[in-house]
Write an enzyme that holds these catalytic residues in place. Structure first.
Site, PDB file in Angstrom:
ATOM      1  N   ASP A  25      63.420  -8.317  -8.671  1.00 25.58           N
ATOM      2  CA  ASP A  25      62.501  -7.223  -8.986  1.00 25.58           C
ATOM      3  C   ASP A  25      61.096  -7.449  -8.440  1.00 25.58           C
ATOM      4  O   ASP A  25      60.194  -6.683  -8.742  1.00 25.58           O
ATOM      5  CB  ASP A  25      62.438  -7.026 -10.507  1.00 25.58           C
ATOM      6  CG  ASP A  25      63.763  -6.559 -11.078  1.00 25.58           C
ATOM      7  OD1 ASP A  25      64.330  -5.596 -10.533  1.00 25.58           O
ATOM      8  OD2 ASP A  25      64.250  -7.170 -12.050  1.00 25.58           O
ATOM      9  N   SER A  56      66.626  -4.957  -5.817  1.00 21.68           N
ATOM     10  CA  SER A  56      67.797  -4.749  -6.670  1.00 21.68           C
ATOM     11  C   SER A  56      68.988  -4.279  -5.852  1.00 21.68           C
ATOM     12  O   SER A  56      68.846  -3.503  -4.898  1.00 21.68           O
ATOM     13  CB  SER A  56      67.483  -3.713  -7.756  1.00 21.68           C
ATOM     14  OG  SER A  56      66.556  -4.229  -8.681  1.00 21.68           O
ATOM     15  N   ASN A 107      66.332 -10.013 -15.071  1.00 18.00           N
ATOM     16  CA  ASN A 107      66.441  -8.773 -14.320  1.00 18.00           C
ATOM     17  C   ASN A 107      66.043  -7.576 -15.175  1.00 18.00           C
ATOM     18  O   ASN A 107      66.229  -7.578 -16.395  1.00 18.00           O
ATOM     19  CB  ASN A 107      67.885  -8.596 -13.838  1.00 18.00           C
ATOM     20  CG  ASN A 107      68.012  -7.479 -12.832  1.00 18.00           C
ATOM     21  OD1 ASN A 107      67.398  -7.515 -11.785  1.00 18.00           O
ATOM     22  ND2 ASN A 107      68.815  -6.471 -13.154  1.00 18.00           N
ATOM     23  N   SER A 167      69.486 -11.423 -17.374  1.00 16.11           N
ATOM     24  CA  SER A 167      69.308  -9.976 -17.190  1.00 16.11           C
ATOM     25  C   SER A 167      68.999  -9.314 -18.522  1.00 16.11           C
ATOM     26  O   SER A 167      69.611  -9.636 -19.545  1.00 16.11           O
ATOM     27  CB  SER A 167      70.571  -9.346 -16.587  1.00 16.11           C
ATOM     28  OG  SER A 167      70.897  -9.950 -15.350  1.00 16.11           O
TER      29      SER A 167
END
Length: 358
Positions: free
Chosen positions: A50, A81, A156, A189
């Protein structure tokens, strides 16, 4: 803020199976010494997909530094991404578009450091390329070729659930790129928005701050249990962690202390993608679909819940799946597929196998 350690001791005992002691790294960034004890600093590399300027990675970096680790960041200059394990390198020596949110201007070098912290680097490439830039260029050239003990990727800004997204995610791609280099790695994530770190909230209930603390708790526990081992994790093995909705993004407002549990990637909740045609726009979009393959258990512990089900339905729990970069099919299934290819495909002569003695 104190985080629960439920299931964390289990993480060390189950995921830290004995490493093959005959393996040794051949370059400066493969792990080739024992995990440091308390009287020496552990070196951790942080990356993501990111960008180097996202709130999640900066909060994670800061939290790891608070714990006393020697931390470096090698992350993409721009949002990357969905790039998976692709290896895209700079095409020019300068940034054609600048870095995310203008964090580095157009025309700045294609790779560079934060002006306030020389351990923070951006790189104009995909996540796998960015972390490898650290291994092969920045650390040897500017940081005394220091040995990396662990790579952490993320958190993430979006969950990476199931085997399909595992191959699609740049966050996961940086993790398995590192594992294939012999460096233990974990992908984290979450499910919060793309946020510039300079505009991020300092609140303890901000999702990026909770994710940073929860991720650091997992890292800290893992390193504590791995002290004195040849490697933090067995070679060829990584961890994929998904964190639930927390703090200011949790609809219930109650989840500030996510409890980690062991999961697997495939299972009843696992999905893959399908195409859906939109009659109005005349274009396609993607949708979700389950299949016998997404439910299949071919490796690992088939009694574990799958990560998709846990994150979508279990509430304040983090999923931790142990993954491998050995993509070969299990013996019995491989033998069946080989049998179905009989008559044309042959086995290599004795002595031509990949491992000694074959």
């Amino acid at each position: 803020m104190k985080f629960s350690t439920i299931a964390l001791p289990l993480l060390a005992s189950a995921a830290l199976a004995q490493t093959n002691s005959s393996h040794s790294g051949t370059n400066a960034t493969s792990h080739n010494s024992t995990v440091p004890n308390e009287n020496s600093k552990t070196t951790i590399v942080v990356t993501n997909d990111d960008s180097w300027a996202s709130a999640n990675i900066r909060a994670f970096y800061d939290e790891l530094k608070k714990e006393g680790y020697n931390v470096f960041m090698f992350a993409p200059a721009l949002q990357q991404s969905g790039t998976g394990g692709t290896f895209v390198l700079p095409k020019n020596t300068t940034l054609a578009k600048g870095a995310e949110w203008g964090s580095a201007p157009v025309g700045a070098p294609a790779w560079g450091q934060d002006e306030k912290d020389d351990h923070i680097w951006y790189f104009d490439g995909t996540p796998g390329a960015a972390v490898t830039f650290g291994f092969d260029y920045a650390l040897p050239k500017f940081h005394n070729n220091i040995t990396v003990d662990l790579v952490v990727s993320g958190p993430n800004e979006g969950w990476n659930l199931g085997p399909f997204v595992y191959t699609l995610s740049g966050t996961e791609g940086a993790m398995y790129t590192s594992v294939l280099r012999g460096v233990p790695a974990i992908a984290f994530s979450g499910e919060n928005k793309h946020t510039y770190y300079a505009n991020a909230s300092n609140s303890e209930t901000a999702s990026h701050n909770i994710y940073a603390k929860a991720s650091t708790a997992i890292v800290k526990n893992l390193l504590k249990n791995a002290k004195g081992r040849p490697s933090v994790l067995p070679y060829g093995v990584g961890l994929s962690v998904n964190l639930p909705l927390v703090g200011d993004i949790d609809p219930t407002g109650k989840c500030t202390d996510p409890k980690p549990i062991f999961t697997r990637q495939t299972g009843r909740g696992a999905i893959t993608d399908k195409l859906v045609f939109n009659e109005t726009t005349g274009l396609f979009k993607y949708g979700d679909i389950k299949s016998d393959a997404t439910k299949a258990c071919l490796n690992g512990d088939c009694f574990l819940p799958d990560e998709t089900d846990v994150i979508n339905n279990w509430g304040c729990y983090s999923s931790i799946s142990v993954v491998s970069t050995d993509y070969d099919a299990p013996g019995a299934l491989a033998a069946e597929a080989q049998f179905l290819n009989r008559g044309l495909v042959e086995f290599a002569p004795t002595g031509y196998g990949s491992f000694p003695g074959n």
